[in-house]
Design a protein around this motif. Structure first.
Motif, PDB file in Angstrom:
ATOM      1  N   ARG A   1      -8.330   0.442  -7.855  1.00  0.00           N
ATOM      2  CA  ARG A   1      -8.740   1.712  -7.283  1.00  0.00           C
ATOM      3  C   ARG A   1     -10.255   1.785  -7.254  1.00  0.00           C
ATOM      4  N   ARG A   2     -10.793   2.395  -6.195  1.00  0.00           N
ATOM      5  CA  ARG A   2     -12.239   2.584  -6.146  1.00  0.00           C
ATOM      6  C   ARG A   2     -12.567   3.815  -5.306  1.00  0.00           C
ATOM      7  N   GLY A   3     -13.156   4.822  -5.936  1.00  0.00           N
ATOM      8  CA  GLY A   3     -13.559   6.015  -5.214  1.00  0.00           C
ATOM      9  C   GLY A   3     -12.621   7.184  -5.440  1.00  0.00           C
ATOM     10  N   GLU A   4     -12.905   8.289  -4.762  1.00  0.00           N
ATOM     11  CA  GLU A   4     -12.162   9.528  -4.918  1.00  0.00           C
ATOM     12  C   GLU A   4     -10.927   9.563  -4.031  1.00  0.00           C
ATOM     13  N   LEU A   5     -10.012  10.471  -4.382  1.00  0.00           N
ATOM     14  CA  LEU A   5      -8.861  10.723  -3.530  1.00  0.00           C
ATOM     15  C   LEU A   5      -9.331  11.230  -2.173  1.00  0.00           C
ATOM     16  N   GLN A   6      -8.542  10.915  -1.147  1.00  0.00           N
ATOM     17  CA  GLN A   6      -8.879  11.363   0.196  1.00  0.00           C
ATOM     18  C   GLN A   6      -7.733  12.156   0.792  1.00  0.00           C
ATOM     19  N   PHE A   7      -7.951  12.679   1.985  1.00  0.00           N
ATOM     20  CA  PHE A   7      -7.008  13.543   2.666  1.00  0.00           C
ATOM     21  C   PHE A   7      -6.770  12.972   4.053  1.00  0.00           C
ATOM     22  N   VAL A   8      -5.532  12.711   4.426  1.00  0.00           N
ATOM     23  CA  VAL A   8      -5.244  12.160   5.754  1.00  0.00           C
ATOM     24  C   VAL A   8      -4.099  12.938   6.377  1.00  0.00           C
ATOM     25  N   GLU A   9      -4.078  12.996   7.703  1.00  0.00           N
ATOM     26  CA  GLU A   9      -2.997  13.650   8.427  1.00  0.00           C
ATOM     27  C   GLU A   9      -1.881  12.658   8.670  1.00  0.00           C
ATOM     28  N   SER A  10      -0.651  13.063   8.369  1.00  0.00           N
ATOM     29  CA  SER A  10       0.483  12.157   8.541  1.00  0.00           C
ATOM     30  C   SER A  10       0.666  11.757   9.991  1.00  0.00           C
ATOM     31  N   SER A  11       0.298  12.636  10.921  1.00  0.00           N
ATOM     32  CA  SER A  11       0.484  12.329  12.341  1.00  0.00           C
ATOM     33  C   SER A  11      -0.415  11.185  12.797  1.00  0.00           C
ATOM     34  N   GLU A  12      -1.486  10.913  12.065  1.00  0.00           N
ATOM     35  CA  GLU A  12      -2.419   9.861  12.456  1.00  0.00           C
ATOM     36  C   GLU A  12      -2.080   8.513  11.830  1.00  0.00           C
ATOM     37  N   LEU A  13      -0.986   8.466  11.088  1.00  0.00           N
ATOM     38  CA  LEU A  13      -0.647   7.241  10.371  1.00  0.00           C
ATOM     39  C   LEU A  13       0.517   6.496  11.004  1.00  0.00           C
ATOM     40  N   ARG A  14       0.854   6.835  12.234  1.00  0.00           N
ATOM     41  CA  ARG A  14       1.962   6.164  12.894  1.00  0.00           C
ATOM     42  C   ARG A  14       1.567   4.738  13.262  1.00  0.00           C
ATOM     43  N   GLY A  15       2.528   3.850  13.157  1.00  0.00           N
ATOM     44  CA  GLY A  15       2.278   2.473  13.562  1.00  0.00           C
ATOM     45  C   GLY A  15       1.715   1.589  12.482  1.00  0.00           C
ATOM     46  N   LEU A  16       1.529   2.123  11.289  1.00  0.00           N
ATOM     47  CA  LEU A  16       1.005   1.293  10.210  1.00  0.00           C
ATOM     48  C   LEU A  16       2.074   0.310   9.731  1.00  0.00           C
ATOM     49  N   GLU A  17       1.636  -0.819   9.261  1.00  0.00           N
ATOM     50  CA  GLU A  17       2.545  -1.818   8.724  1.00  0.00           C
ATOM     51  C   GLU A  17       2.510  -1.765   7.195  1.00  0.00           C
ATOM     52  N   ARG A  18       3.685  -1.927   6.613  1.00  0.00           N
ATOM     53  CA  ARG A  18       3.770  -1.894   5.166  1.00  0.00           C
ATOM     54  C   ARG A  18       3.207  -3.181   4.574  1.00  0.00           C
ATOM     55  N   ALA A  19       2.415  -3.059   3.527  1.00  0.00           N
ATOM     56  CA  ALA A  19       1.808  -4.221   2.877  1.00  0.00           C
ATOM     57  C   ALA A  19       2.239  -4.276   1.420  1.00  0.00           C
ATOM     58  N   VAL A  20       2.530  -5.459   0.943  1.00  0.00           N
ATOM     59  CA  VAL A  20       2.883  -5.665  -0.455  1.00  0.00           C
ATOM     60  C   VAL A  20       1.611  -6.018  -1.222  1.00  0.00           C
ATOM     61  N   ILE A  21       1.305  -5.265  -2.252  1.00  0.00           N
ATOM     62  CA  ILE A  21       0.121  -5.535  -3.054  1.00  0.00           C
ATOM     63  C   ILE A  21       0.480  -5.445  -4.527  1.00  0.00           C
ATOM     64  N   TYR A  22      -0.323  -6.080  -5.345  1.00  0.00           N
ATOM     65  CA  TYR A  22      -0.194  -6.000  -6.798  1.00  0.00           C
ATOM     66  C   TYR A  22      -1.484  -5.388  -7.325  1.00  0.00           C
ATOM     67  N   THR A  23      -1.372  -4.266  -7.997  1.00  0.00           N
ATOM     68  CA  THR A  23      -2.564  -3.578  -8.474  1.00  0.00           C
ATOM     69  C   THR A  23      -2.715  -3.769  -9.971  1.00  0.00           C
ATOM     70  N   ILE A  24      -3.958  -3.757 -10.418  1.00  0.00           N
ATOM     71  CA  ILE A  24      -4.202  -3.762 -11.849  1.00  0.00           C
ATOM     72  C   ILE A  24      -3.867  -2.375 -12.379  1.00  0.00           C
ATOM     73  N   PHE A  25      -3.429  -2.289 -13.627  1.00  0.00           N
ATOM     74  CA  PHE A  25      -3.056  -0.982 -14.159  1.00  0.00           C
ATOM     75  C   PHE A  25      -3.730  -0.674 -15.472  1.00  0.00           C
ATOM     76  N   ASP A  26      -4.429  -1.621 -16.055  1.00  0.00           N
ATOM     77  CA  ASP A  26      -5.103  -1.394 -17.331  1.00  0.00           C
ATOM     78  C   ASP A  26      -6.522  -0.922 -17.073  1.00  0.00           C
ATOM     79  N   PRO A  27      -6.885   0.312 -17.441  1.00  0.00           N
ATOM     80  CA  PRO A  27      -8.264   0.761 -17.243  1.00  0.00           C
ATOM     81  C   PRO A  27      -9.232  -0.184 -17.939  1.00  0.00           C
ATOM     82  N   PRO A  28     -10.223  -0.739 -17.237  1.00  0.00           N
ATOM     83  CA  PRO A  28     -11.129  -1.704 -17.850  1.00  0.00           C
ATOM     84  C   PRO A  28     -11.975  -1.077 -18.939  1.00  0.00           C
ATOM     85  N   ALA A  29     -12.441  -1.923 -19.834  1.00  0.00           N
ATOM     86  CA  ALA A  29     -13.186  -1.435 -20.994  1.00  0.00           C
ATOM     87  C   ALA A  29     -14.480  -0.739 -20.597  1.00  0.00           C
ATOM     88  N   HIS A  30     -15.036  -1.106 -19.434  1.00  0.00           N
ATOM     89  CA  HIS A  30     -16.321  -0.515 -19.056  1.00  0.00           C
ATOM     90  C   HIS A  30     -16.203   0.981 -18.814  1.00  0.00           C
TER      91      HIS A  30
END
Length: 539
Positions: A364-393
């Protein structure tokens, strides 16, 4: 379960169906509380906390309850097994109680006017403690008493005042709130032990885990992983972070949910495959859309004006990975419960990991954002693996780096190029002690200086941080490669090590450049002293 007799003040143990009707006490721990050992040893009547026990038992006996449960004296905290059982059972014990007496030791209700009464009530420290959150929500019937055991009111009669004090809009139906809302209720509360920030919330999320005092903030990470194992509520990712640094997908503390009280579950992607925890991190199948870096770094939750198109992660030559937005099944609602933004979704800002040719390592990087669902048509689903341990920094402090070099002619080099990763650090050349790099010690911070001599001999001093590790290295430069390209290629292949070990590199003119570092702490800031030397090579 161990209960205290409200007439004799003796302790009795009960199991399962044998447990009688009982009252339960909710209070803040203060000085000289009566413990299990104190009560058994007869020392209770001589302690300051004895009055609290007398008041609770007297009120319970008056109302017809033969037994009461008081956490200070009904748990043998010297037994780790009993303490673990109590922590995991406490929410259920409060839920099953016939009545909960909330004792506000810092409120004098009857001796004040109505206006000042309400102010004192709202300012009570009882509302700032982590454990009292479950003690407010779990019991159906809660009665509030002031420091003299004068009656203030009930959870029902004081509902509006409690809601305005705590922000909790689900006093009697907390199960209908999403994860982000529940976390927001805990965001302004404190616990004496950092681990209790997680342990006091287990009942609220209906999860169980053994307490491990000493694990620190990892307890809150464990709590979130337990929640993820049984819930598909994506609002667990809807927390705020304005630092701009890369971080894990899960929040480091409940405090990060402070502004998430108006988030609710949505149904944008009803067919979203379930998330799965793997040895590469949390596996998610999300719709991703490219986002401009400037937009992702915004600290406000507002509708984006950039166009949305289907996006597939691409290889980037930049050290700072490109950013994407992943719409969550969450929406933001107004404080009055209306849905002015019901067609807009909360979107998670994500950044590609260092391994740019694979799906793993997203963060994750940055703040939450706001998007309109109507503008998200046609997107392709992507498989990702995210880190989940908050780094020590995330828990570190910024710092400064001082570069020290010998005087000429021992050090016949001057800085011909300088580089910063663009995250806020900058060089201050020719200061009294050397070259100073300010605002350092951030995730993936990078900086470098290119030193050149009259003999056209070049080497680069590269400095960076990875998580909580500060490191420094030297690279011999051949040809006219740019300093930025050298740094990026170097970092991708570097085996990062921290500490002050001395590194040496052979230069093309037969000399050797060496670098070492020391760590200091001055006026609340880390300070790293980096020494550069150039000597004749000893044969």
């Amino acid at each position: 379960m161990r209960l205290i007799h409200t007439g004799t003040y003796e302790l009795y143990e009960f199991y399962d169906k044998q447990i009688p009707l009982y009252a339960i006490l909710s209070h803040r721990w203060e000085n000289d509380e009566v413990t299990f050992q104190d009560l058994r040893g007869g020392r209770g009547p001589n302690m300051a906390g004895w009055g609290k026990i007398l008041g609770c038992c007297a009120q319970a006996a008056k109302n017809g309850w033969k037994y009461a449960w008081i956490d200070s004296c009904c748990i043998d905290k010297s037994s780790s097994a009993e303490l673990s059982e109590a922590i995991n059972s406490m929410f259920e014990w409060y839920r099953r109680a016939e009545v909960c007496y909330a004792y506000l030791s810092d409120v004098s209700w009857k001796n004040s006017t109505r206006g000042s009464n309400e102010v004192d009530f709202k300012n009570s420290k009882w509302f700032t403690r982590g454990w009292t959150l479950q003690e407010l929500l779990a019991p159906q019937w809660v009665e509030f008493y002031d420091k003299d055991w004068g009656e203030i009111g009930t959870k029902s009669s004081l509902a509006d005042l409690i809601t305005s004090t705590t922000g909790i809009t689900h006093l009697f139906n907390f199960g209908e709130a999403c994860i982000a809302q529940k976390m927001s209720w805990a965001s302004r509360r404190e616990t004496t032990r950092v681990e209790d920030q997680a342990y006091c919330l287990m009942g609220l999320f209906d999860v169980h885990m053994p307490p491990l005092y000493g694990e620190g903030k990892k307890a809150f990470l464990r709590l979130q992983l337990e929640i993820l194992s049984k819930s598909d509520d994506e609002s667990i990712f809807a927390w705020y972070d304005s630092s701009g640094n890369k971080s894990g997908l899960l929040a480091p503390s409940p405090e990060r949910f402070r502004k998430s009280g108006n988030i609710k579950r949505g149904n944008f992607d009803a067919k979203r495959p379930p998330h799965v925890m793997t040895n590469q991190g949390l596996r998610l199948e999300l719709f991703l859309t490219a986002a401009a870096e400037a937009e992702v770094q915004s600290t406000k939750l507002e509708r984006l004006s950039i166009p949305f198109t289907a996006a597939t992660p691409q290889v980037s030559n930049s050290f700072l990975s490109p950013s994407y937005l992943a719409p969550l099944n969450c929406v933001l609602v107004s404080t009055d419960g209306r849905h002015p933004y019901r067609d807009n979704l909360v979107a998670l800002p994500l950044s590609k990991g260092v391994d740019i040719n694979a799906t793993r390592g997203w963060s994750r990087r940055g703040e939450l954002q706001f998007v309109e669902s109507s503008e998200l048509r046609g997107l392709e689903r992507a498989v990702i693996y995210t880190i989940f341990d908050p780094p020590a920094h995330s828990y570190g402090r910024p710092g400064t780096v001082l570069i020290r070099t010998p005087s000429a002619p021992e050090f016949p080099f001057s800085v011909s190029q300088q580089y910063e990763s663009g995250t806020g650090a900058y060089w201050t050349p020719n200061c009294e002690e050397g070259h100073m790099l300010k605002s350092f010690y951030r995730e993936e911070e990078l900086a470098a200086l290119l030193f050149t001599s009259k003999r056209i001999t070049k080497f680069a001093l590269v400095i960076g941080s990875s998580g909580s590790v500060f490191w420094v290295d030297v690279q011999v430069v051949i040809g006219n490669i740019s300093l930025e390209s050298l740094v990026q290629n170097f970092v991708r292949s570097k085996d990062v090590r921290g500490g002050g070990e001395r590194l040496s590199r052979d230069l093309s003119d037969g000399r050797v450049v060496s670098v070492s570092s020391k760590k200091q702490f001055q006026e609340g800031l880390y300070r790293y002293i980096v020494d550069l030397t150039v000597e004749r090579k000893v044969v």
